[in-house]
Design a protein around this motif. Structure first.
Motif, PDB file in Angstrom:
ATOM      1  N   SER A 159       0.817  -1.218   0.000  1.00  0.00           N
ATOM      2  CA  SER A 159       0.000   0.000   0.000  1.00  0.00           C
ATOM      3  C   SER A 159       0.848   1.264   0.000  1.00  0.00           C
ATOM      4  O   SER A 159       0.355   2.333  -0.364  1.00  0.00           O
ATOM      5  N   ASP A 160       2.114   1.175   0.379  1.00  0.00           N
ATOM      6  CA  ASP A 160       3.001   2.340   0.325  1.00  0.00           C
ATOM      7  C   ASP A 160       3.562   2.537  -1.087  1.00  0.00           C
ATOM      8  O   ASP A 160       3.560   3.649  -1.616  1.00  0.00           O
ATOM      9  N   GLY A 161       4.029   1.445  -1.682  1.00  0.00           N
ATOM     10  CA  GLY A 161       4.560   1.524  -3.040  1.00  0.00           C
ATOM     11  C   GLY A 161       3.501   1.422  -4.112  1.00  0.00           C
ATOM     12  O   GLY A 161       3.799   1.563  -5.298  1.00  0.00           O
ATOM     13  N   LYS A 162       2.240   1.154  -3.691  1.00  0.00           N
ATOM     14  CA  LYS A 162       1.111   1.045  -4.622  1.00  0.00           C
ATOM     15  C   LYS A 162       1.390   0.030  -5.722  1.00  0.00           C
ATOM     16  O   LYS A 162       1.263   0.286  -6.920  1.00  0.00           O
ATOM     17  N   ARG A 163       1.727  -1.178  -5.277  1.00  0.00           N
ATOM     18  CA  ARG A 163       2.033  -2.247  -6.216  1.00  0.00           C
ATOM     19  C   ARG A 163       1.709  -3.596  -5.585  1.00  0.00           C
ATOM     20  O   ARG A 163       1.709  -3.760  -4.367  1.00  0.00           O
ATOM     21  N   LEU A 164       1.448  -4.546  -6.430  1.00  0.00           N
ATOM     22  CA  LEU A 164       1.177  -5.910  -6.011  1.00  0.00           C
ATOM     23  C   LEU A 164       2.508  -6.640  -5.856  1.00  0.00           C
ATOM     24  O   LEU A 164       3.428  -6.451  -6.652  1.00  0.00           O
ATOM     25  N   LEU A 165       2.615  -7.489  -4.840  1.00  0.00           N
ATOM     26  CA  LEU A 165       3.812  -8.304  -4.613  1.00  0.00           C
ATOM     27  C   LEU A 165       3.429  -9.775  -4.707  1.00  0.00           C
ATOM     28  O   LEU A 165       2.395 -10.185  -4.188  1.00  0.00           O
TER      29      LEU A 165
END
Length: 330
Positions: free
Chosen positions: A86-92
């Motif tokens: 949610s900080d980098g706005k990306r899926l891991l």
């Protein structure tokens, strides 16, 4: 499926067992628009063990087998190994699979000696619609099957956990440095094997209480983020006729901000359960009308913006808002 708070959509990816194919496409579902949106069109399909009938789109870049568009050329299941930064706005995604990368490289005329090490940890940026392989610098855990990946904002990283013959440990991945830290969970008590979930569990992050809650089979576990310690909280009572079952292939689990409790969908029994960590207790919700859809290919997520559980079966979309307060749903 994982929730993207800034997009107010749920993201979906991952491969099946290769019937009829394995794809690296990425989608999002918008409940407001009642619409599926394709974020990354699939590259050439892969088969169960290798790179498929047409591997012409596969290259070796920076030591990684990937497609010319930058997507993963080896595609695994998600298990519980997918989460949202949610900080980098990306899926891991810990993209673990059985494909032998050395044999795959040789099959397309590449030198396997040029393959880089590290874990198959990938990210997907839904705004840029771009895949990226993340580095693993220094000592690192194993990329096990059926592991748990959970992004924890308070730790500025992603927790990777396993507790069986493949790996026993809980690690933290630093997304800024690309390095791993062994959290040495339960090291003081020395009871990690007994207190931590094993594999193929489902889990959620309770950001208010700062803990990860996991359900593996009929057992419930909690990971205290501050203490870096797992605790086996509940088992199915001998007298219980119904009990929530946690397994990554047959259940889904979320945190419900509206009730500050956990929710678990058990696809096998078609029941929705609520977990109260303050007690701690499980409660079956219902009866619910209309009933949750039944089927072998259901998808589920919690829409945190609207505060509703969403279950998708083919073209049917089922939405349910849990009421606040215990027993209120009855």
């Amino acid at each position: 499926m994982v929730w993207s708070p800034e997009r107010r959509t749920a993201l979906y990816l991952g491969a099946n067992h290769g019937r009829p194919h394995r794809l690296n496409d990425v989608w999002e579902f918008d409940l407001c628009e009642m619409q599926w949106i394709l974020l990354y069109a699939p590259d050439n399909p892969r088969d169960y063990l290798g790179l498929g009938e047409d591997p012409s789109d596969v290259v070796l870049k920076d030591g990684v087998l990937q497609t010319r568009r930058g997507g993963p050329a080896v595609i695994g299941h998600t298990w519980s190994g997918v989460t949202y930064d949610s900080d980098g706005k990306r899926l891991l995604w810990m993209n673990t699979w059985v494909t032998n990368r050395r044999e795959a490289a040789i099959s397309i005329g590449l030198d396997p000696g040029d393959l880089a090490g590290g874990l198959p940890l990938w990210s997907f940026d839904p705004k840029a619609r771009r895949w990226s392989r993340l580095p693993s610098i220094g000592e690192a855990p194993r990329s096990i099957f059926g592991g748990l990946l959970q992004y924890v904002p308070a730790m500025k990283g992603a927790v990777w956990h396993g507790n069986n013959w493949q790996m026993r440990g809980t690690w933290l991945y630093d997304l800024h440095s690309g390095s791993w830290l062994n959290l040495e969970a339960n090291s003081r008590a020395g009871d990690f094997s007994e207190q931590a979930p094993t594999r193929e569990q489902v889990a959620y992050l309770d950001s208010e209480r700062q803990m990860i809650v996991a359900q593996q089979g009929t057992d419930t576990y909690e990971f205290n983020i501050e203490l870096r310690s797992w605790r086996h909280v509940l088992s199915k009572p001998a007298e219980a006729q119904l009990w929530p079952i946690g397994h990554d292939s047959s259940s889904a689990m979320f945190y419900d901000p509206g009730t500050r409790m956990g929710l678990l969908i058990d696809y096998q029994s078609n029941h929705l359960w609520r977990y109260d960590p303050a007690t701690p207790t499980w409660e079956i919700l219902g009866p619910i009308a209309p009933p949750m859809p039944d089927g072998a290919k259901r998808l589920a997520f919690i829409d945190e913006y609207f505060g509703v559980v969403v279950v998708i079966e083919d073209r049917e979309v089922w939405v349910y808002r849990p009421k606040r307060g215990r027993k209120a749903d009855r």
